[in-house]
Design a protein around this motif. Structure first.
Motif, PDB file in Angstrom:
ATOM      1  N   PHE A  35       5.594  -7.156   8.445  1.00  0.00           N
ATOM      2  CA  PHE A  35       4.748  -6.560   7.411  1.00  0.00           C
ATOM      3  C   PHE A  35       4.352  -5.120   7.726  1.00  0.00           C
ATOM      4  O   PHE A  35       4.480  -4.246   6.873  1.00  0.00           O
ATOM      5  N   ASP A  36       3.855  -4.858   8.905  1.00  0.00           N
ATOM      6  CA  ASP A  36       3.362  -3.511   9.211  1.00  0.00           C
ATOM      7  C   ASP A  36       4.475  -2.474   9.115  1.00  0.00           C
ATOM      8  O   ASP A  36       4.262  -1.378   8.586  1.00  0.00           O
TER       9      ASP A  36
ATOM     10  N   PHE B  93       3.332   7.686  -6.362  1.00  0.00           N
ATOM     11  CA  PHE B  93       2.704   6.435  -6.804  1.00  0.00           C
ATOM     12  C   PHE B  93       1.393   6.287  -6.057  1.00  0.00           C
ATOM     13  O   PHE B  93       1.339   6.478  -4.849  1.00  0.00           O
ATOM     14  N   GLU B  94       0.359   5.941  -6.771  1.00  0.00           N
ATOM     15  CA  GLU B  94      -0.929   5.697  -6.128  1.00  0.00           C
ATOM     16  C   GLU B  94      -1.109   4.196  -5.978  1.00  0.00           C
ATOM     17  O   GLU B  94      -1.476   3.515  -6.921  1.00  0.00           O
ATOM     18  N   THR B  95      -0.798   3.677  -4.783  1.00  0.00           N
ATOM     19  CA  THR B  95      -0.990   2.254  -4.525  1.00  0.00           C
ATOM     20  C   THR B  95      -1.921   2.087  -3.340  1.00  0.00           C
ATOM     21  O   THR B  95      -1.809   2.771  -2.335  1.00  0.00           O
ATOM     22  N   GLU B  96      -2.838   1.170  -3.493  1.00  0.00           N
ATOM     23  CA  GLU B  96      -3.782   0.865  -2.420  1.00  0.00           C
ATOM     24  C   GLU B  96      -3.154  -0.137  -1.471  1.00  0.00           C
ATOM     25  O   GLU B  96      -2.266  -0.912  -1.858  1.00  0.00           O
ATOM     26  N   ALA B  97      -3.642  -0.144  -0.239  1.00  0.00           N
ATOM     27  CA  ALA B  97      -3.118  -1.051   0.782  1.00  0.00           C
ATOM     28  C   ALA B  97      -3.205  -2.506   0.330  1.00  0.00           C
ATOM     29  O   ALA B  97      -2.275  -3.285   0.540  1.00  0.00           O
ATOM     30  N   ARG B  98      -4.299  -2.888  -0.330  1.00  0.00           N
ATOM     31  CA  ARG B  98      -4.454  -4.284  -0.766  1.00  0.00           C
ATOM     32  C   ARG B  98      -3.434  -4.650  -1.852  1.00  0.00           C
ATOM     33  O   ARG B  98      -2.985  -5.782  -1.924  1.00  0.00           O
ATOM     34  N   VAL B  99      -3.056  -3.681  -2.675  1.00  0.00           N
ATOM     35  CA  VAL B  99      -2.048  -3.938  -3.723  1.00  0.00           C
ATOM     36  C   VAL B  99      -0.675  -4.130  -3.076  1.00  0.00           C
ATOM     37  O   VAL B  99       0.070  -5.039  -3.442  1.00  0.00           O
TER      38      VAL B  99
ATOM     39  N   ALA C 208      -0.592  -7.558  -1.448  1.00  0.00           N
ATOM     40  CA  ALA C 208      -0.407  -8.637  -2.422  1.00  0.00           C
ATOM     41  C   ALA C 208       1.025  -8.692  -2.948  1.00  0.00           C
ATOM     42  O   ALA C 208       1.532  -9.768  -3.277  1.00  0.00           O
ATOM     43  N   ALA C 209       1.692  -7.541  -3.021  1.00  0.00           N
ATOM     44  CA  ALA C 209       3.068  -7.504  -3.531  1.00  0.00           C
ATOM     45  C   ALA C 209       4.082  -7.879  -2.464  1.00  0.00           C
ATOM     46  O   ALA C 209       5.085  -8.543  -2.768  1.00  0.00           O
ATOM     47  N   LEU C 210       3.851  -7.467  -1.226  1.00  0.00           N
ATOM     48  CA  LEU C 210       4.835  -7.677  -0.173  1.00  0.00           C
ATOM     49  C   LEU C 210       4.730  -9.042   0.508  1.00  0.00           C
ATOM     50  O   LEU C 210       5.755  -9.646   0.848  1.00  0.00           O
ATOM     51  N   ALA C 211       3.522  -9.527   0.738  1.00  0.00           N
ATOM     52  CA  ALA C 211       3.335 -10.764   1.503  1.00  0.00           C
ATOM     53  C   ALA C 211       4.146 -11.941   0.952  1.00  0.00           C
ATOM     54  O   ALA C 211       4.814 -12.635   1.726  1.00  0.00           O
TER      55      ALA C 211
END
Length: 149
Positions: A13-14, A29-35, A38-41
């Motif tokens: 993941f990291d 693209f403005e993506t937050e770490a939490r987004v 949620a998409a990658l996990a």
């Protein structure tokens, strides 16, 4: 294929998130770490909806590609969408993306994928040339349309 591809797993993941964050910053693209989390996990946990591959050495990847799966009556079964492909700027122009885009669809076809799609900016002639060389063709009478939910 000389460029190694590794199916990303939860312990990647990291490394994957760092590459995704770099790509998103470069693309604006403005993506937050939490987004991103949620998409990658789910992809790393074996979701049937898609896969993420790390490109290059597993411990220090130079890029990634994410393929999302769907179903197409037109194409006769399972299809895929190249959601994102990214290589670190320092390794671009060496044929790595071409290798990935030529080899990965063959492997996916042997697993039952019937078609692979991608989206590209019409004015990005370098990317259009890359994708054309890899066998992707524009569908002249179609355009991708999206609705954010």
């Amino acid at each position: 294929m000389t460029t190694a591809l590794h199916l990303a797993r939860p312990d990647d993941f990291d490394r994957l998130d760092g590459l995704v964050a770099a790509f998103h910053a470069e693309a604006g693209f403005e993506t937050e770490a939490r987004v991103r989390q949620a998409a990658l996990a789910p992809l790393l946990d074996g979701s049937p909806h898609g896969v993420a591959y790390l490109i290059g050495p597993a411990r220090s990847p130079i890029g990634y590609i994410v393929i999302c799966f769907g179903w197409s009556v037109e194409f006769g079964g399972m299809d895929g969408f190249v959601d994102e492909i990214y290589l670190r700027p320092a390794v671009r122009g060496r044929g790595i993306a071409s290798e990935v885009l030529n080899a990965l669809p063959k492997a996916l076809a042997s697993a039952g994928l019937r078609a692979l799609h991608l989206e590209v900016e019409r004015n990005d002639s370098k990317a259009v040339k890359l994708y054309t060389r890899a066998g992707f063709k524009p569908r002249q009478s179609y355009m991708l349309m999206s609705k954010k939910l």
